[in-house]
Write an enzyme that holds these catalytic residues in place. Structure first.
Site, PDB file in Angstrom:
ATOM      1  N   CYS A  42       0.841  -1.201   0.000  1.00 52.67           N
ATOM      2  CA  CYS A  42       0.000   0.000   0.000  1.00 52.67           C
ATOM      3  C   CYS A  42       0.875   1.249   0.000  1.00 52.67           C
ATOM      4  O   CYS A  42       1.666   1.476   0.922  1.00 52.67           O
ATOM      5  CB  CYS A  42      -0.920  -0.069   1.213  1.00 52.67           C
ATOM      6  SG  CYS A  42      -1.420   1.493   1.895  1.00 52.67           S
ATOM      7  N   CYS A  45       1.021   3.403   2.982  1.00 53.79           N
ATOM      8  CA  CYS A  45       1.758   2.822   4.109  1.00 53.79           C
ATOM      9  C   CYS A  45       3.254   3.082   3.915  1.00 53.79           C
ATOM     10  O   CYS A  45       3.967   3.396   4.870  1.00 53.79           O
ATOM     11  CB  CYS A  45       1.495   1.319   4.202  1.00 53.79           C
ATOM     12  SG  CYS A  45      -0.251   0.909   4.387  1.00 53.79           S
TER      13      CYS A  45
END
Ligand code: FAD
Length: 518
Positions: A42, A45
């Site tokens: 992600c 992230c």
């Protein structure tokens, strides 16, 4: 222990948690915990990781009152654990009070922007929510009263008491208190500027400011260059007689788990790989959808639409196609508005006699989507590839279709309801809301997705989510499709007819390579 493919390493001041350690460490702990649940694929992230790492270093010495941990939910081994903790998007921060009993006891912490200071203050606010289960290692954080200060050295066996006088909304006093928790012979209390008697007694004129009381009855203003946390902490730690106490500076290492370094698989950028597509199916249906124990409302609709376009258009191997059709039939027969994932899971793992053992492999294998590091590319790359392929397939089977928005609508629903990168989902929904309903034909649907994907590529080019070996380009680059590119008045233009022809050829069954499928 190391987290294979994760964003953090044992060198970070964080506890790397895994399926076997998450509950054991975080629940029934005498420490509070703040855990980041992330997915290594992600982008947000990846973007957030430096902040989290810096925060961990910044408050490393607040342990064992509070510990910071991380779990990589993209690691299949951790999937069930993340589900149990109710994680549906990434990154999710959850605060667990000391002695929390169950995964549901975690409170989501919102992280507006990426400010370390906000996160630190949020930790303090959450620590203060402890009532009867105050973490034993955490010093009192509430403002001191006149009575407490008066009798302090009779009831506390320390040489020094530092008082931080400050306004009610200042966090500095509590931060210094926590900074000093591992040190012996010194205590820190905050005193509110509204505590007139104490303000008068010590002659305090500025807020914040610090005073040092010694157990022989003397006191003095703490001489700091600036009335800031680090200056006070530094001063207090160097006082004669102040020593670091019994708390170990970092937590005990967890049992390391085997790190499986996947070999690089040579891939041809002009091809599409079935291994990526099947891995996308597996991850979507068995991991992303599985995060919801019960599917209701919009999610049921989104799942049905997604599986329907897969059953119609996914150019899979015959047993995969059969499987998708049977899942589609099952979903369509479901009249209930709520579907427990366990029921869907039985259908997904249902094996017919003579069929391949498990239609969707339990391993993800990235080939065309393999990154130079495990946290690059992978699932989001395969999801784009899958949907491009589906928009193209829908142009080849027009008679099966229900209109130009069929595949795009299914993608929009899937991304909005299930895609774990929530900020990606927000961006995508923004683009969809703006112009998706203006798409008038299946050919235009192919081009719409192509051009929106290029917008995303442009936005992400040069950011830390970019794999240096796979720079974000406006795609297809000239070496893949020379005819797609033109110049008008010395400015670059796309030849959309050529782009459409290229996309139809690139995302066609004939261009899919079966290497690395099991
Ligand atoms: P990807 O962009 O994933 O592309 C995969 C493959 O598709 C490429 O290798 C190429 O073969 C082909 N391709 C590339 N461009 C096109 C195109 N224009 N048309 C057709 N095919 C193309 N990440 C973020 O950090 N922020 C976001 O907001 C964000 N939003 C996303 C929204 C969605 C719906 C999805 C699926 C992903 C999103 N991502 C976001 C992830 C990001 O777009 C990439 O998927 C990820 O960084 C991996 O990049 P990649 O280099 O593998 O190529």
């Amino acid at each position: 222990g190391a987290q294979p493919g994760g964003l953090y390493s044992p060198g970070d001041a964080l506890v790397l948690l895994q399926v076997d350690t998450l509950e054991r460490r975080v629940l029934n702990s005498s420490s509070a915990w703040l855990v980041e649940f992330y997915a290594s694929w992600c982008g947000h992230c990846v973007h957030f990781a430096p902040t989290w790492r810096a925060l961990a270093a910044d408050i490393q010495e607040w342990s064992p009152a509070v510990n910071l941990g991380v779990v990589n939910c993209a690691d299949i081994a951790n999937q069930k654990a993340c589900k149990k903790f109710g994680i549906t998007g990434f990154p999710t921060l959850k605060f667990f009070k000391a002695f929390s009993k169950s995964p549901e006891d975690g409170t989501k912490i919102f992280h507006p922007g990426d400010s370390i200071q906000n996160l630190r203050q949020s930790i303090i606010t959450n620590l203060e929510m402890h009532k009867e289960t105050w973490p034993p290692a955490c010093p009192p954080l509430e403002p001191a009263s006149v009575e407490e200060i008066r009798g302090f050295f009779q009831t506390n066996n320390v040489m020094y008491l530092a008082l931080i006088f400050e306004a009610n909304d200042s966090f500095m006093g509590r931060e210094v208190t926590l900074d000093m928790l591992q040190y012996e012979n010194v205590a820190v209390r905050r005193v509110l500027s509204s505590e007139e008697e104490l303000v008068k007694k010590y002659g305090v004129t500025a807020f914040p400011s610090g005073f040092l009381l010694i157990n022989n009855g003397t006191f003095s203003r703490i001489p700091v260059k600036m009335a800031a946390r680090s200056f006070y902490t530094y001063f207090l730690r160097r006082l004669p007689g102040v020593t670091r106490g019994p708390y170990a500076p970092t937590s005990a290492p967890d049992t390391p788990i085997k790190s499986t370094l996947t070999p690089r698989r040579p891939a041809d950028r002009s091809k599409v790989y079935m291994a990526d597509l099947e891995s996308a199916l597996h991850y979507a249906l068995r991991v992303e959808v599985a995060r919801f124990s019960v599917l209701t409302g919009e999610r049921v609709r989104a799942l049905k639409d997604f599986v329907t376009v897969l059953a119609k258009y996914f150019p899979g191997r015959p047993f995969v196609q059969n499987f998708l059709r049977s899942v589609d039939r099952w979903l369509r027969n479901m009249r209930e508005s709520r579907i427990p994932y366990s029921a869907l899971e039985r259908v997904l793992t249902n094996r017919k006699e003579g069929q391949a053992p498990e239609v969707l492999s339990n391993n993800m294998t990235w080939v065309g989507c393999q990154g130079s590091k495990p946290h690059f590319r992978g699932y989001p790359c395969s999801l784009w590839t899958l949907f491009h392929l589906l928009t193209v397939q829908a142009t080849r089977y027009r008679r099966l279709g229900t209109g130009p928005l069929e595949v795009l609508g299914a993608m929009r629903g899937y991304v909005w309801s299930f895609f774990g990168c929530r900020e990606c989902a927000q961006h995508f929904e923004g683009m969809a809301a703006e112009s998706m309903d203006k798409v008038r034909s299946v050919d235009k649907a192919v081009l719409w997705l192509w051009s929106r994907h290029n917008r995303v590529n442009a936005r992400l080019a040069g950011t830390e989510t970019e794999d240096p070996e796979f720079p974000k380009l406006q795609w297809p680059p000239p070496d893949l499709c020379p005819l797609c590119h033109g110049l008008v008045n010395r400015r670059h233009v796309w030849d959309e007819a050529a782009v459409l022809r290229f996309l139809k050829a690139h995302f066609s069954p004939a261009n899919i390579i079966l290497d690395y499928t099991e």
